[in-house]
Design an enzyme around this catalytic site. Structure first.
Site, short mmCIF file in Angstrom:
data_model
loop_
_atom_site.label_atom_id
_atom_site.label_comp_id
_atom_site.label_asym_id
_atom_site.label_seq_id
_atom_site.Cartn_x
_atom_site.Cartn_y
_atom_site.Cartn_z
N THR A 96 -33.34 -31.16 1.38
CA THR A 96 -34.72 -31.54 1.03
C THR A 96 -35.71 -30.51 1.58
OG1 THR A 96 -34.99 -32.87 3.00
CG2 THR A 96 -34.22 -34.00 1.00
N ARG A 102 -39.02 -27.07 9.08
CA ARG A 102 -37.69 -26.74 8.59
C ARG A 102 -37.73 -25.49 7.70
NH1 ARG A 102 -32.86 -29.43 7.97
NH2 ARG A 102 -33.40 -30.16 10.04
N ASP A 136 -27.79 -41.78 -11.23
CA ASP A 136 -26.78 -40.72 -11.27
C ASP A 136 -26.19 -40.51 -9.87
OD1 ASP A 136 -25.28 -38.86 -12.50
OD2 ASP A 136 -26.71 -37.23 -12.28
N ARG A 159 -34.00 -44.67 1.68
CA ARG A 159 -33.86 -43.32 2.21
C ARG A 159 -35.03 -42.45 1.72
NH1 ARG A 159 -28.73 -39.31 1.12
NH2 ARG A 159 -27.56 -41.19 1.58
N ASN A 229 -3.81 -16.41 -35.61
CA ASN A 229 -3.19 -17.13 -34.48
C ASN A 229 -1.70 -17.34 -34.79
OD1 ASN A 229 -6.05 -19.34 -33.95
ND2 ASN A 229 -5.56 -17.40 -32.98
N ARG A 274 -13.61 -18.33 -39.29
CA ARG A 274 -12.78 -19.42 -38.78
C ARG A 274 -13.60 -20.50 -38.05
NH1 ARG A 274 -11.65 -14.65 -36.18
NH2 ARG A 274 -11.21 -14.51 -33.94
N GLU A 296 -16.07 -13.65 -31.26
CA GLU A 296 -14.99 -13.42 -30.30
C GLU A 296 -15.12 -12.04 -29.63
OE1 GLU A 296 -13.38 -14.34 -28.15
OE2 GLU A 296 -11.35 -14.96 -28.69
N PHE A 318 -2.74 -1.35 -22.24
CA PHE A 318 -2.13 -2.67 -22.08
C PHE A 318 -1.96 -2.99 -20.59
CE2 PHE A 318 1.36 -5.72 -21.87
CZ PHE A 318 0.94 -6.66 -22.81
N ARG A 321 -5.39 -3.50 -18.82
CA ARG A 321 -6.01 -4.81 -19.10
C ARG A 321 -5.36 -5.89 -18.23
NH1 ARG A 321 -6.51 -9.13 -23.43
NH2 ARG A 321 -8.76 -9.46 -23.41
N TYR A 336 -14.39 -8.80 -20.89
CA TYR A 336 -14.89 -10.15 -20.60
C TYR A 336 -16.25 -10.07 -19.93
CZ TYR A 336 -11.01 -13.09 -22.06
OH TYR A 336 -10.10 -13.80 -22.82
N HIS A 361 -14.62 -19.27 -29.88
CA HIS A 361 -13.32 -18.58 -29.76
C HIS A 361 -12.79 -18.67 -28.33
CE1 HIS A 361 -14.10 -16.72 -33.70
NE2 HIS A 361 -15.35 -16.82 -33.30
N TYR A 398 -23.55 -33.81 -8.83
CA TYR A 398 -22.46 -33.42 -7.94
C TYR A 398 -21.28 -32.83 -8.70
CZ TYR A 398 -25.20 -35.47 -4.30
OH TYR A 398 -26.23 -35.72 -3.43
O1 LIG Z 1 -8.35 -12.14 -23.92
P1 LIG Z 1 -7.08 -12.60 -24.54
O2 LIG Z 1 -6.28 -13.54 -23.71
O3 LIG Z 1 -6.30 -11.45 -25.09
O4 LIG Z 1 -7.54 -13.55 -25.72
C1 LIG Z 1 -8.66 -13.31 -26.52
C2 LIG Z 1 -8.08 -13.44 -27.90
O5 LIG Z 1 -8.04 -14.81 -28.29
C3 LIG Z 1 -7.94 -14.89 -29.73
C4 LIG Z 1 -6.66 -15.57 -30.09
O6 LIG Z 1 -5.55 -14.94 -29.55
O7 LIG Z 1 -9.09 -15.53 -30.15
P2 LIG Z 1 -9.41 -16.56 -31.36
O8 LIG Z 1 -9.48 -17.88 -30.68
O9 LIG Z 1 -10.72 -16.17 -31.94
O10 LIG Z 1 -8.33 -16.47 -32.37
C5 LIG Z 1 -8.03 -13.40 -30.17
O11 LIG Z 1 -8.70 -13.17 -31.32
C6 LIG Z 1 -8.75 -12.75 -29.02
O12 LIG Z 1 -8.67 -11.38 -28.96
#
Ligand SMILES: O=P(O)(O)OC[C@H]1O[C@@](CO)(OP(=O)(O)O)[C@@H](O)[C@@H]1O
Length: 432
Positions: A96, A102, A136, A159, A229, A274, A296, A318, A321, A336, A361, A398
């Site tokens: 508070t 304070r 709440d 209180r 997918n 999609r 995405e 690869f 990442r 990300y 996505h 909370y």
């Molecule tokens: O970062 P990672 O785990 O590779 O996942 C992201 C991926 O998820 C996916 C699915 O594998 O998304 P989405 O749900 O749009 O189909 C990919 O298009 C995207 O690149």
């Protein structure tokens, strides 16, 4: 002189550290606001010593209560300072802080450690909002766990009365005029800003001015299973598989079950086929909006490939990442971290809004989910977010409450563990 660093959006900012100090009577939405960063809640420290005190503990003429509350504040501030030393940037001291003494103590202690102080006062005399907050708190605060709700509400009101006797608003008089502060009156109806000095402070103020503390929920869903997918390919702009189509047809029922019939809902999708296809059977009276920012994660040159193909064509990428999935940026695409930054307007708009359903996505959903659930963003890329599941999140004082509704329509798993190139791997328990 503080050094300068890049804040990730290309803007040079001073290396500032800020303690946001909440101010205000109980039931004014402080803890709700404070959910949003690394928070040091004095109440949690006080509960070590006094787990479920009655209202008289908070009577300022009760020396035992005073001593324990002071010790709790000191412990919270000490932990917060230690956290700043480990690299923390914005910490919130949630209490508070209702007296000038304070506030002066917090201010002096933080500034002595090179930490800026931004007071955020939530003032509210709107009975409806206060009553909703009391309800709440009574339902969710550990202080009243297992107690009769009516008695808990009455005790909580008592209180508040104790606090009212000593509470002094930050009024910008000569004692407190030098403080940096933001005063939010009646949930942002009126706002006073005093001595905001640098970039980070102004960003925090901008963010806080967009918050409201009215009850609301956010529903999250991935699109239905897509053709990519199914084949284990990433990115692209494919339509739904037959099972994904079934999910789209079932989504209105799932939403009705969770939202009810007459609650208005706004639906946000990305601009990709999609998600638009998944939302197309939702009731016509729901407002629908497409956001580019919800598209995405852009996988650049890897768009349309399977993980095995990525590993074969770009083995170093690869591995890089997997090494640091949060920071790795696809060649010609995004990381990300980039997605988190581009989601800022979405988060801001979400904080300003009432009930919203977002159909988006996997990567985007991980970031939004981590924001509401206070999960570490750097770990979120490994989180499992299953297809054909509607998630309801309700922010509370909370913590955020979560309910999941499964459509019971089978779908492939798009989760992938570190090092793996499997197409449809089963998620491990840690990823859930
Ligand atoms: O970062 P990672 O785990 O590779 O996942 C992201 C991926 O998820 C996916 C699915 O594998 O998304 P989405 O749900 O749009 O189909 C990919 O298009 C995207 O690149």
């Amino acid at each position: 002189m503080p050094s300068k660093t890049n804040n990730g959006v290309g803007i040079q900012v001073e290396d500032t550290k800020i303690c946001v100090v909440m101010v205000g009577l109980p039931a004014r939405g402080k803890s709700y606001i404070a959910q949003l960063a690394a928070t040091f809640n004095v109440g949690n420290y006080r509960r070590h010593d006094a787990p479920q005190p009655t209202a008289d503990f908070f009577d300022f003429s009760n020396p035992e209560g005073e001593r324990k509350r002071r010790a709790a504040a000191e412990a919270a501030v000490a932990d917060m300072l230690a956290w700043f030393r480990t690299g923390g940037v914005v910490g919130i001291l949630d209490a508070t802080n209702s007296t000038k003494e304070r506030r002066k103590w917090v201010y002096d202690t933080c500034t002595a450690h090179g930490i800026e102080v931004l007071f955020v006062e939530s003032k509210c005399d709107d009975e409806k909002t206060i009553m909703a907050n009391i309800r709440d708190v009574k339902l969710t605060s550990p202080d009243y766990k297992g107690q009769d709700p009516e008695e808990a509400a009455q005790d909580f009101r008592n209180r508040i009365k104790h606090y009212e006797k000593v509470y002094k608003t930050i009024d910008g008089d000569k004692d407190e005029d030098n403080y940096t502060y933001l005063k939010l009156m009646n949930v942002g109806k009126q706002v006073i800003i005093n001595r905001i000095q640098d970039y980070l402070q102004s960003r925090i103020v901008y963010y806080l001015m967009n918050l409201h503390i009215r009850p609301r929920s956010v529903w999250l869903s991935r699109h239905g299973e897509s053709l990519y997918n199914l084949s284990g390919r990433i990115g692209g702009d494919m339509l739904l598989s037959p099972r994904g189509e079934q999910y789209a047809r079932k989504l209105p029922d799932l939403v009705r079950e969770s939202v009810g019939d007459d609650r208005p809902l706004t639906v946000w999708t990305s601009t990709l086929k999609r998600t638009i296809a998944t939302a197309r059977f939702l009731p016509a009276h729901y407002n629908q909006l497409q956001w580019k920012a919800l598209d995405e994660l852009d996988s650049g040159v890897c768009d349309g490939l399977t993980y095995q193909e990525i590993k074969d064509r770009y083995p170093e990428d690869f591995a890089a990442r997997d090494e640091d999935k949060y920071n790795y940026r696809y060649r010609g695409g995004e990381s990300y971290r980039d997605v988190v930054i581009r989601l800022e307007p979405i988060i801001m708009e979400l904080e300003r809004s009432e009930d919203i359903l977002i159909v988006t996505h996997q990567a985007v959903l991980r970031c939004i989910y981590a924001y509401f659930m206070k999960k570490d963003q750097a770990k979120s890329p490994w989180m499992n977010v299953p297809l054909h599941t509607l998630i309801k999140l309700t922010p509370r004082a909370y913590g955020t409450e979560e309910v999941r509704y499964e459509a019971h329509i089978p779908a492939v798993s798009t989760w992938r563990g570190k090092g793996s190139t499997a197409k449809h791997e089963n998620p491990t328990p840690e990823s859930l």
